[in-house]
Design an enzyme around this catalytic site. Structure first.
Site, short mmCIF file in Angstrom:
data_model
loop_
_atom_site.label_atom_id
_atom_site.label_comp_id
_atom_site.label_asym_id
_atom_site.label_seq_id
_atom_site.Cartn_x
_atom_site.Cartn_y
_atom_site.Cartn_z
N LYS A 108 -2.62 30.84 16.58
CA LYS A 108 -3.37 29.58 16.55
C LYS A 108 -4.55 29.67 15.57
CE LYS A 108 -5.13 25.63 17.67
NZ LYS A 108 -4.65 24.46 16.94
N LYS A 138 -15.72 26.68 15.28
CA LYS A 138 -15.46 27.82 16.19
C LYS A 138 -14.18 28.55 15.78
CE LYS A 138 -13.15 26.62 19.68
NZ LYS A 138 -11.76 26.40 20.06
N THR A 156 -8.12 27.13 22.67
CA THR A 156 -8.11 27.99 21.47
C THR A 156 -9.24 29.00 21.60
OG1 THR A 156 -7.32 26.13 20.14
CG2 THR A 156 -8.21 28.04 18.96
#
Ligand SMILES: NC(=O)C1=CN([C@@H]2O[C@H](COP(=O)(O)OP(=O)(O)OC[C@H]3O[C@@H](n4cnc5c(N)ncnc54)[C@H](OP(=O)(O)O)[C@@H]3O)[C@@H](O)[C@H]2O)C=CC1
Ligand SMILES: O=CC(=O)O
Length: 292
Positions: free
Chosen positions: A171, A239, A96
């Protein structure tokens, strides 16, 4: 069947690689901490000492790395992917990351005449073990088609979303929603408890209504027990919030709920909870409750 390379034997990479091996795929694996490949050898994988050596051996290679810095390092650093990339070879980054990181990797791979696909996944450790991920691919369609037999083993559904960046963005949007939901859920559990209600009964009520979902069902009971055994590390969820907020910045999308959720995940990291499951953000809400 051609041998597939696999870089990154963390929680997800290991689970996905073991699943592929179980289904008869031949794999050559690498991990920065090489000893983490030992378990894969027991399942029949070969090991190489550098990403470049894996790329040299395999027609295409998958990367599953922690964050943009790791994804870039594995490609661009000495003995990295780029050193052996050439015509006829492919690289699929399933980490990701943000669209910029993915574009940088894509440009470098294609400048060596290689193929690149980004393919981040939705679904955690258990779906990875069970081949139930949702794969969000974008980039080189020919590589997507070549990798479909492996995607069909790793996932329950694969989406091809077009140009590079679309998989990364999809995502981040999904995980931005997930991180915000986890915070609302944590507050709800505390509010029920503080108001004299049984949080287990709250879980039953939620599960029968319009906002029932697998995350509440799976994480609720363990959160009540204060068990944060790691499936999705909290530092990675933070993150993802950070990268999703940056995407919001770029597109002038106001996201106050996500911004507040990001602060809670940052607070949890400052409390030393970054390596626990992302559901440990519950602890930040509990502190407020315990001190009142
Ligand atoms: N866990 C989950 O539920 C999910 C995670 N993801 C995403 O998948 C990716 C991997 O997650 P996960 O497996 O949980 O993470 P882990 O933290 O378990 O694993 C991270 C991996 O990245 C490697 N790594 C970190 N920094 C570097 C570096 N500088 N150079 C080379 N390798 C590096 C680690 O190597 P080493 O062992 O040496 O530290 C390890 O193999 C992340 O992008 C995450 O956001 C997506 C869906 C679900
Ligand atoms: O990225 C995490 C997930 O559960 O999906």
């Amino acid at each position: 069947m051609a041998e597939i390379g696999f870089l990154g034997m963390g929680i997800m990479g290991k689970a996905m690689a073991v699943n592929l091996l179980r289904h008869g795929f031949k794999l050559t694996v690498w991990n920065r901490t090489l000893s983490r490949c030992d378990e894969l050898v027991k399942h029949g994988a070969s090991v190489k000492e550098t990403p470049a050596a894996v790329i040299k051996k395999c027609k295409y290679t998958i990367g599953m790395l922690s964050d943009p810095a790791a994804a870039l390092s594995v490609v661009f650093d000495k003995d990295g992917v780029l050193e052996q990339m050439c015509s006829g070879k492919g690289y699929i980054d399933m980490s990701t990351v943000d669209a910029d990181t993915s574009s940088k990797i894509c440009e470098a791979i294609t400048s060596k005449d290689g193929y690149f696909l980004e393919a981040p996944v939705s679904g955690s450790k258990k779906p990875a073990e069970d081949g139930q991920l949702v794969i969000l691919a974008a980039g080189e369609k020919a590589l997507y088609e070549e990798a479909l037999p492996a995607f069909d083993v790793m996932g329950k559904k694969s989406f091809f979303l077009g140009q590079i960046g679309n998989g990364a963005k999809m995502k981040l949007v999904v995980n931005m929603i997930m991180g915000s939901m986890m915070n609302a859920f944590s507050e709800g559990l505390i509010l029920a408890d503080k108001s004299g209600l049984d949080p287990h009964t709250l879980l039953d009520v939620l599960d029968l209504g319009g906002i029932a979902n697998p995350m509440f069902r799976m994480k609720g009971p363990t959160m009540i027990q204060e068990n944060y055994s790691t499936a999705f590390p909290l530092k990675h969820q933070q993150k993802d919030m950070r990268l999703a907020l940056a995407l919001g910045d770029e597109n002038a999308v106001s996201m106050p709920v996500a911004a507040a959720a990001n602060e809670a995940f940052k607070k949890a990291r400052s409390m030393g909870l970054g390596d626990l499951d992302f559901s440990a953000v519950y602890e930040t809400v509990k502190i407020a409750k315990d001190s009142s």
